[in-house]
Design an enzyme around this catalytic site. Structure first.
Site, PDB file in Angstrom:
ATOM      1  N   LYS A   1     -13.590  -4.574   3.318  1.00  0.00           N
ATOM      2  CA  LYS A   1     -14.083  -3.288   3.299  1.00  0.00           C
ATOM      3  C   LYS A   1     -15.447  -3.399   4.357  1.00  0.00           C
ATOM      4  O   LYS A   1     -16.436  -2.869   4.437  1.00  0.00           O
ATOM      5  CB  LYS A   1     -13.917  -2.459   1.922  1.00  0.00           C
TER       6      LYS A   1
ATOM      7  N   GLY B   1     -15.182  -9.437 -10.974  1.00  0.00           N
ATOM      8  CA  GLY B   1     -14.755  -8.717  -9.471  1.00  0.00           C
ATOM      9  C   GLY B   1     -16.118  -8.483  -8.745  1.00  0.00           C
ATOM     10  O   GLY B   1     -16.736  -8.372  -9.935  1.00  0.00           O
TER      11      GLY B   1
ATOM     12  N   SER C   1       0.877  -0.909  -0.314  1.00  0.00           N
ATOM     13  CA  SER C   1      -0.120   0.502   0.211  1.00  0.00           C
ATOM     14  C   SER C   1       0.752   0.782   0.020  1.00  0.00           C
ATOM     15  O   SER C   1       1.685   1.444   0.648  1.00  0.00           O
ATOM     16  CB  SER C   1      -0.569   0.327   1.305  1.00  0.00           C
TER      17      SER C   1
ATOM     18  N   ASP D   1     -14.053   5.420  -2.863  1.00  0.00           N
ATOM     19  CA  ASP D   1     -13.287   4.392  -4.499  1.00  0.00           C
ATOM     20  C   ASP D   1     -14.556   4.912  -4.741  1.00  0.00           C
ATOM     21  O   ASP D   1     -13.761   5.393  -6.423  1.00  0.00           O
ATOM     22  CB  ASP D   1     -13.348   2.801  -3.891  1.00  0.00           C
TER      23      ASP D   1
ATOM     24  N   TYR E   1      -2.487  -0.597  -8.527  1.00  0.00           N
ATOM     25  CA  TYR E   1      -1.872  -0.299  -9.330  1.00  0.00           C
ATOM     26  C   TYR E   1      -0.244  -0.158  -8.409  1.00  0.00           C
ATOM     27  O   TYR E   1      -0.396  -1.481  -7.491  1.00  0.00           O
ATOM     28  CB  TYR E   1      -1.918   1.634  -8.427  1.00  0.00           C
TER      29      TYR E   1
ATOM     30  N   SER F   1      -0.658   4.172   0.754  1.00  0.00           N
ATOM     31  CA  SER F   1      -1.495   5.150   1.564  1.00  0.00           C
ATOM     32  C   SER F   1      -0.394   5.532   1.857  1.00  0.00           C
ATOM     33  O   SER F   1      -0.611   6.954   2.844  1.00  0.00           O
ATOM     34  CB  SER F   1      -2.602   4.387   1.811  1.00  0.00           C
TER      35      SER F   1
ATOM     36  N   THR G   1      -8.253  -1.730   2.888  1.00  0.00           N
ATOM     37  CA  THR G   1      -8.093  -2.399   1.705  1.00  0.00           C
ATOM     38  C   THR G   1      -8.839  -3.707   1.781  1.00  0.00           C
ATOM     39  O   THR G   1      -9.601  -4.033   3.091  1.00  0.00           O
ATOM     40  CB  THR G   1      -6.732  -1.867   0.498  1.00  0.00           C
TER      41      THR G   1
ATOM     42  N   GLY H   1     -16.672  -8.353  -5.568  1.00  0.00           N
ATOM     43  CA  GLY H   1     -15.539  -7.984  -4.525  1.00  0.00           C
ATOM     44  C   GLY H   1     -16.379  -5.929  -3.613  1.00  0.00           C
ATOM     45  O   GLY H   1     -16.769  -5.450  -4.408  1.00  0.00           O
ATOM     46  N   GLY H   2     -15.270  -5.628  -2.966  1.00  0.00           N
ATOM     47  CA  GLY H   2     -15.802  -4.332  -2.129  1.00  0.00           C
ATOM     48  C   GLY H   2     -15.927  -3.064  -3.319  1.00  0.00           C
ATOM     49  O   GLY H   2     -16.310  -2.291  -3.533  1.00  0.00           O
TER      50      GLY H   2
ATOM     51  N   ASN I   1     -14.221   2.158   2.721  1.00  0.00           N
ATOM     52  CA  ASN I   1     -11.893   1.965   2.737  1.00  0.00           C
ATOM     53  C   ASN I   1     -12.163   3.468   3.747  1.00  0.00           C
ATOM     54  O   ASN I   1     -11.322   3.496   3.752  1.00  0.00           O
ATOM     55  CB  ASN I   1     -12.502   2.285   1.304  1.00  0.00           C
TER      56      ASN I   1
END
Ligand code: NDP
Length: 263
Positions: A63, A120, A14, A99, A208, A16, A59, A122-123, A84
Site C-alpha cells: 500500500k 502493527g 483475498s 480502508d 478475515y 476481493s 493489499t 503498516g499501511g 488501497n
C-alpha cells in the site's frame, strides 16, 4: 471489458475478486476482477499499465509502494500515505484509501470507544490511526520493531515498539499486523496480550476468513470482538463505487457484494 485486479503478496486468500465480480454480474457491468501476486512492489505501476487495468485494489505489503507510484492521490490517502484503491482516469493512475472509512463503519457496533491500541505499524495501521483520530478516538500504536514508527510520531500519536512499551488501559485492541494471516503467530507476546485484553471493552482483528491466534485469545477473554469481514465489505463497497465512477449507489453495490460472503 474493463479489467480490475488486486495486487498483494500473499494474495491467494483475498475475497476481493469474488466480491467485485458478484457486483459486476448483478449490476450487468462489463468488467472482470482477478488477483495478481506481486513480490516486488516497485513494479506495481508498470504492471498496472501493462495489464491495461481500469482499476485495482492493493493489499499487504504494497500500500505504501502504491502511494508512491500514483499520478495523483485523493482524500484521506494523502494523509495516510498509503493507497488501497487505484482508478485509471484519463490515462493517469489515481490513488484512494477506502480502508479508513470502512473500518470506522465496522466499529460502530462497539458503542462508545475513547481509546484504541493499534497493533502493527503498516499501511492499515496508518489508515486506522488517522480515521480513529478524526472520529475522536485516541489511537496508540504498538509495533514489533521501531522502523515504521516515525510516521505516527510525526503525526503526534503515541507510538512504541515492543522494547519501550508499558501496558496501559485501552478500550479497543486492534490487530493490524499480518501475524496469523499465513502463519500461526500472535501479534504481540501472549502475556502482554492477556493483560491488555483484561482491561479492554472489545477487540478487532482486521484479518478475515479465519480464526487467527489473536482472535482465539480474544475469545478466551470473552470480550466482544469482530474479525475483518465488516471492514472488508465496507471498504469494498467504497472501492467499487470508485471503479464504476458512481454509476450505481453504495446500497445497490452493497447488496450483491454482501451476498458474495455467503458463496
Ligand atoms: P503491512 O505489510 O503494511 O504491515 C504489516 C505489519 O505487521 C507491520 O507493522 C509488521 O511489523 C507487522 N507484522 C508482520 N508480521 C508480524 C508478526 N509475526 N508479529 C508481529 N508483527 C508482525 O500490512 P498492511 O497494513 O497492509 O495489512 C496488515 C493486515 O491487515 C493484513 O493481514 C491484511 O490482510 C489486513 N487487512 C484487512 C482489511 C480488511 O478489509 N479486513 C483491509 C486492510 C488490511 P514490522 O514493522 O516489525 O515488520
Amino acid at each position: 471489458m474493463n479489467l480490475f485486479t488486486i495486487f498483494g503478496d500473499p494474495v491467494s486468500h483475498s475475497r476481493s475478486p469474488l466480491m467485485h465480480n458478484c457486483v459486476f454480474k448483478a449490476l450487468n457491468i462489463d468488467a472482470c476482477y482477478s488477483r495478481t501476486r506481486l513480490s516486488d512492489g516497485s513494479q506495481l505501476r508498470d504492471v498496472f499499465f501493462a495489464k491495461a487495468l481500469s482499476g485495482a485494489n492493493v493489499t499487504v505489503p504494497h500500500k505504501e509502494a502504491a502511494y508512491a507510484q500514483c499520478d495523483e492521490v485523493r482524500g484521506i490517502a494523502k494523509t495516510i500515505q498509503a493507497v488501497n484503491t487505484l482508478v485509471l482516469e484519463n490515462g493517469r493512475m489515481i490513488g484512494y484509501n477506502t480502508d479508513a472509512d470502512g473500518f470506522m463503519s465496522a466499529i460502530q457496533s462497539f458503542g462508545s470507544i475513547q481509546t484504541a491500541l493499534i497493533l502493527g505499524a503498516g499501511g492499515t495501521a496508518r489508515a486506522l490511526s488517522i480515521a480513529l483520530h478524526q472520529g475522536h478516538i485516541t489511537p496508540t500504536i504498538l509495533n514489533r520493531s521501531s522502523g515504521r514508527l516515525e510516521y505516527f510520531k510525526n503525526g503526534g500519536f503515541d507510538a512504541y515498539s515492543w522494547d519501550d512499551f508499558t501496558a496501559a488501559r485501552y478500550d479497543l485492541i486492534i490487530n493490524t499486523t499480518s501475524a496469523g494471516l499465513s502463519d500461526d503467530e500472535l501479534p504481540i507476546p501472549r502475556a502482554l496480550l492477556s493483560e491488555l485484553l483484561s482491561d479492554a471493552k472489545g477487540a478487532v482483528d482486521v484479518i478475515y476468513g479465519k480464526e487467527t491466534p489473536f482472535l482465539r485469545e480474544v475469545k478466551i477473554s470473552a470480550l466482544p470482538y469482530k474479525d475483518g469481514s465488516d471492514m472488508l465489505l465496507a471498504q469494498g463497497v467504497l472501492a467499487n463505487y470508485l471503479f464504476i465512477h458512481g454509476a450505481f449507489s453504495h446500497n445497490e453495490i452493497e447488496v450483491p457484494m454482501k451476498h458474495s460472503f455467503s458463496l
